[in-house]
Structure formats: structure tokens, C-alpha cells
Motif scaffolding. Structure first.
Motif, mmCIF file in Angstrom:
data_model
loop_
_atom_site.group_PDB
_atom_site.id
_atom_site.type_symbol
_atom_site.label_atom_id
_atom_site.label_comp_id
_atom_site.label_asym_id
_atom_site.label_seq_id
_atom_site.Cartn_x
_atom_site.Cartn_y
_atom_site.Cartn_z
ATOM 1 N N THR A 5 0.842 -1.195 0.000
ATOM 2 C CA THR A 5 0.000 0.000 0.000
ATOM 3 C C THR A 5 0.882 1.252 0.000
ATOM 4 O OG1 THR A 5 -0.279 -0.509 2.345
ATOM 5 C CG2 THR A 5 -2.168 -0.840 0.956
ATOM 6 N N PHE A 6 2.076 1.134 0.558
ATOM 7 C CA PHE A 6 3.012 2.271 0.590
ATOM 8 C C PHE A 6 2.293 3.514 1.111
ATOM 9 C CE2 PHE A 6 4.672 -0.418 -2.995
ATOM 10 C CZ PHE A 6 5.691 -0.982 -2.255
ATOM 11 N N ASP A 7 1.783 3.395 2.304
ATOM 12 C CA ASP A 7 0.880 4.404 2.896
ATOM 13 C C ASP A 7 1.453 4.939 4.209
ATOM 14 O OD1 ASP A 7 -1.431 5.882 3.390
ATOM 15 O OD2 ASP A 7 -2.515 4.200 4.248
ATOM 16 N N PRO A 8 2.592 5.610 4.195
ATOM 17 C CA PRO A 8 3.434 5.982 3.052
ATOM 18 C C PRO A 8 4.639 5.044 2.920
ATOM 19 C CG PRO A 8 4.101 7.252 4.963
ATOM 20 C CD PRO A 8 3.026 6.313 5.429
ATOM 21 N N ILE A 9 5.350 5.196 1.800
ATOM 22 C CA ILE A 9 6.616 4.473 1.607
ATOM 23 C C ILE A 9 7.615 4.925 2.681
ATOM 24 C CG2 ILE A 9 7.481 6.208 -0.079
ATOM 25 C CD1 ILE A 9 8.477 3.223 -1.371
ATOM 26 N N HIS A 10 8.431 3.983 3.164
ATOM 27 C CA HIS A 10 9.408 4.322 4.214
ATOM 28 C C HIS A 10 10.724 3.602 3.952
ATOM 29 C CE1 HIS A 10 8.470 0.402 5.955
ATOM 30 N NE2 HIS A 10 7.188 0.724 6.004
ATOM 31 N N HIS A 11 11.697 3.852 4.814
ATOM 32 C CA HIS A 11 13.036 3.302 4.573
ATOM 33 C C HIS A 11 13.087 1.773 4.673
ATOM 34 C CE1 HIS A 11 15.036 7.424 5.252
ATOM 35 N NE2 HIS A 11 15.113 7.103 3.986
ATOM 36 N N GLY A 12 12.129 1.170 5.404
ATOM 37 C CA GLY A 12 12.073 -0.297 5.441
ATOM 38 C C GLY A 12 11.814 -0.846 4.042
ATOM 39 N N HIS A 13 10.852 -0.247 3.314
ATOM 40 C CA HIS A 13 10.574 -0.664 1.935
ATOM 41 C C HIS A 13 11.787 -0.420 1.043
ATOM 42 C CE1 HIS A 13 6.253 0.804 2.978
ATOM 43 N NE2 HIS A 13 6.222 -0.510 3.016
ATOM 44 N N LEU A 14 12.358 0.765 1.177
ATOM 45 C CA LEU A 14 13.392 1.182 0.224
ATOM 46 C C LEU A 14 14.676 0.380 0.391
ATOM 47 C CD1 LEU A 14 12.565 4.956 0.524
ATOM 48 C CD2 LEU A 14 12.333 3.594 -1.575
ATOM 49 N N ARG A 15 15.110 0.188 1.642
ATOM 50 C CA ARG A 15 16.310 -0.645 1.859
ATOM 51 C C ARG A 15 16.049 -2.077 1.395
ATOM 52 N NH1 ARG A 15 21.031 0.765 1.271
ATOM 53 N NH2 ARG A 15 21.577 -1.343 1.865
ATOM 54 N N SER A 16 14.848 -2.591 1.660
ATOM 55 C CA SER A 16 14.519 -3.957 1.234
ATOM 56 C C SER A 16 14.620 -4.064 -0.284
ATOM 57 C CB SER A 16 13.108 -4.345 1.666
ATOM 58 O OG SER A 16 13.034 -4.415 3.055
ATOM 59 N N ALA A 17 14.098 -3.071 -0.978
ATOM 60 C CA ALA A 17 14.107 -3.111 -2.447
ATOM 61 C C ALA A 17 15.540 -3.108 -2.989
ATOM 62 C CB ALA A 17 13.310 -1.930 -2.997
ATOM 63 N N ILE A 18 16.367 -2.251 -2.428
ATOM 64 C CA ILE A 18 17.768 -2.160 -2.884
ATOM 65 C C ILE A 18 18.501 -3.472 -2.586
ATOM 66 C CG2 ILE A 18 19.997 -1.073 -2.329
ATOM 67 C CD1 ILE A 18 18.476 0.966 -3.738
ATOM 68 N N GLU A 19 18.319 -3.968 -1.365
ATOM 69 C CA GLU A 19 19.056 -5.174 -0.954
ATOM 70 C C GLU A 19 18.533 -6.412 -1.678
ATOM 71 O OE1 GLU A 19 19.034 -5.164 3.335
ATOM 72 O OE2 GLU A 19 20.144 -3.277 3.406
ATOM 73 N N LEU A 184 -0.150 12.148 15.449
ATOM 74 C CA LEU A 184 0.095 12.813 16.740
ATOM 75 C C LEU A 184 0.905 14.091 16.574
ATOM 76 C CD1 LEU A 184 1.021 9.634 18.815
ATOM 77 C CD2 LEU A 184 -1.035 11.036 19.085
ATOM 78 N N GLY A 185 1.357 14.333 15.345
ATOM 79 C CA GLY A 185 2.216 15.494 15.118
ATOM 80 C C GLY A 185 3.655 15.253 15.565
ATOM 81 N N ASP A 186 4.037 13.968 15.743
ATOM 82 C CA ASP A 186 5.402 13.650 16.180
ATOM 83 C C ASP A 186 6.347 13.542 14.976
ATOM 84 O OD1 ASP A 186 4.525 13.549 18.750
ATOM 85 O OD2 ASP A 186 4.399 11.360 18.857
ATOM 86 N N SER A 187 7.637 13.656 15.255
ATOM 87 C CA SER A 187 8.623 13.630 14.177
ATOM 88 C C SER A 187 8.717 12.243 13.530
ATOM 89 C CB SER A 187 9.995 13.992 14.735
ATOM 90 O OG SER A 187 10.986 13.719 13.759
ATOM 91 N N VAL A 188 8.813 12.231 12.183
ATOM 92 C CA VAL A 188 9.051 10.976 11.459
ATOM 93 C C VAL A 188 10.399 11.029 10.738
ATOM 94 C CG1 VAL A 188 6.636 10.325 11.174
ATOM 95 C CG2 VAL A 188 7.713 11.824 9.478
ATOM 96 N N ARG A 189 11.200 12.004 11.127
ATOM 97 C CA ARG A 189 12.492 12.178 10.490
ATOM 98 C C ARG A 189 13.314 10.902 10.583
ATOM 99 N NH1 ARG A 189 16.469 17.241 10.897
ATOM 100 N NH2 ARG A 189 17.155 16.992 8.748
ATOM 101 N N TYR A 190 14.002 10.545 9.516
ATOM 102 C CA TYR A 190 14.886 9.372 9.385
ATOM 103 C C TYR A 190 14.121 8.046 9.289
ATOM 104 C CZ TYR A 190 18.006 13.043 11.029
ATOM 105 O OH TYR A 190 18.653 14.237 11.200
ATOM 106 N N LEU A 191 12.791 8.093 9.373
ATOM 107 C CA LEU A 191 12.020 6.860 9.120
ATOM 108 C C LEU A 191 11.698 6.730 7.638
ATOM 109 C CD1 LEU A 191 9.424 7.052 12.057
ATOM 110 C CD2 LEU A 191 11.353 5.476 11.874
ATOM 111 N N LEU A 192 11.655 7.858 6.957
ATOM 112 C CA LEU A 192 11.360 7.881 5.531
ATOM 113 C C LEU A 192 12.128 9.028 4.888
ATOM 114 C CD1 LEU A 192 7.590 8.994 5.169
ATOM 115 C CD2 LEU A 192 8.818 9.018 7.291
#
Ligand code: ATP
Length: 211
Positions: A5-19, A184-192
Motif C-alpha cells: 500500500t506504501f501508505d506511506p513508503i518508508h526506509h524499510g521498503h526502500l532498503r529492502s528493495a535495494i538489498e 500525533l504530530g510527532d517527528s518521522v524524520r529518518y524513518l522515511l
């Protein structure tokens, strides 16, 4: 193919795709957003927005492709249909792989036309943290006789086999976690990727819930 669903796409998806691409020696990995998920609630963000986030996430990465084919099909987005269309496009000899995370794999026995998946492609299961759950009987039956142990054995045929793969980076990031933080308005920095975060902000997606 890495569908989701990529709701939203994140670094778990992206690293998995590259690796995944590196581990299997693939020409490319197609990330395919699911238009109408058959097995879960409709995402709160439109397919077009999820595709747009995917596109900004992979911009400049030649091994990854955003594939919008499911957006043009009516009805539930069945992976069996997507793989059939990829098989028709690439021809009978091409090696096609559908990659899924272990959480999705546990439900594979319930998928629409699950046997057809193996007619058109291999299935590669990406191990994720917390993947020790026992396999349901329908899944055991589906994969019986299909499992191979090595990439070499997998790639010797165009499809029909199953490989479980541990990739070097296993990130315990989920889109659910990202959405919860955004709500919650919390930071998502470095997760995506920053580009995706900027897109989310610019388009007012996943807004914090007002009190
Ligand atoms: P949600 O939390 O909304 O269920 P998700 O993070 O699991 O989402 P999806 O879009 O449902 O993301 O996942 C697409 C595919 O990517 C699935 O096969 C899923 O198992 C896999 N995946 C998701 N997150 C990771 C991760 N951190 N590492 C490896 N694979 C992942």
C-alpha cells in the motif's frame, strides 16, 4: 515486484528493495502501489498520492521503478493479475520475482488465486523482525515442494519456487508506525526520505487529528 500500500513508503521498503535487487542480481525492482487492497481497509490516502510519494522517494535511484499498473484496473488489486500482466510483458523465459515481507507471507494462503502467483513468478519472502510465527495449514499446502535454499536454485527457473531471504538490514519500521506518529504530530524524520516528508507536508497528508 514489491507490491504494497506504501501508505506511506518508508526506509524499510526502500532498503529492502535495494538489498533484494543486489541479493538476487535483478535488473530492477518494480514498486507497485496497490490501488484497492483486497485484504485490508482502503488506505486513507489516494492511490495517486501514494504513487507520488513513491516517485519522489526513488527519484535518482536507477534500480528502482515506480509501476502504476494497478491504478488502471477496476476492482480489487489482485497480485495474481499483476504478475500475469508482468509475465505477458516480459515473456515466458524471464525470471520474475514477487517479494513480500514475512507478515504478508503468513496470509499468502488466503490470497485470491494464490496458486496462480506461482504460475507466473517466484515468491521471495523477506524476513522481518518477529517472524517466528508458525505457518497456517493453507500456506503449508500452497508452498509444499516449492521451497529452494539458494538464490542460484531460484534463478535457474523463470518462476514457481519459494525462497526465504534474510537481507542485511532488517528495519522494524512500518507504515502504521509512521502514520501514528504523523497523526500525533510527532517527528518521522529518518524513518522515511526527506523528500517524502516534504511531500506529505506540502500536500497536507496524514494531518494531526484536531482535538
Ligand atoms: P502497514 O503498517 O500499513 O501495514 P507496511 O509498513 O507493512 O504497512 P506495506 O505497504 O503494507 O507496508 O508493505 C509492502 C511490502 O513491504 C509488504 O510485503 C511488507 O511486508 C513489506 N515491508 C514493509 N515494511 C518492511 C520493512 N520494514 N522491512 C521489510 N519489508 C517490509
Amino acid at each position: 515486484m514489491l507490491g504494497g500500500t506504501f501508505d506511506p513508503i518508508h526506509h524499510g521498503h526502500l532498503r529492502s528493495a535495494i538489498e533484494l535487487r543486489e541479493a538476487l542480481g535483478l535488473d530492477h525492482v518494480r514498486l507497485i502501489p496497490c490501488h484497492q487492497p483486497p485484504h485490508r481497509e482502503a488506505p486513507g490516502v489516494s492511490s495517486e498520492e501514494r504513487l507520488a510519494m513513491l516517485e519522489v522517494a526513488i527519484a535518482g535511484e536507477p534500480g528502482l521503478m515506480a509501476d502504476d499498473r494497478e491504478l488502471f484496473r477496476e476492482g480489487p488489486s489482485y497480485s495474481a493479475d499483476t504478475l500475469a500482466s508482468l509475465r505477458a510483458e516480459y515473456g515466458p523465459q524471464a525470471r520474475l520475482v514477487m517479494a513480500i515481507g514475512h507478515d504478508a507471507f503468513l496470509k499468502l494462503g488466503e490470497w485470491h488465486a494464490a496458486e496462480r502467483l506461482f504460475d507466473d513468478a517466484h515468491v521471495v519472502v523477506i524476513e522481518r523482525p518477529d517472524h517466528d510465527a508458525p505457518l497456517p495449514p493453507a500456506l503449508e499446502a500452497l508452498i509444499a515442494g516449492r521451497e529452494v535454499e539458494t538464490v542460484q536454485a531460484l534463478m535457474a527457473r523463470p518462476g514457481g519456487q519459494l525462497l526465504r531471504l534474510s537481507l542485511p538490514t532488517r528495519m522494524a519500521i512500518s507504515a502504521t508506525f509512521v502514520r501514528e506518529r504523523l497523526a500525533l504530530g510527532d517527528s518521522v524524520r529518518y524513518l522515511l526520505p526527506e523528500t517524502v516528508i516534504r511531500h506529505i507536508e506540502a500536500h497536507d497528508l496524514y494531518r494531526p487529528q484536531s482535538e
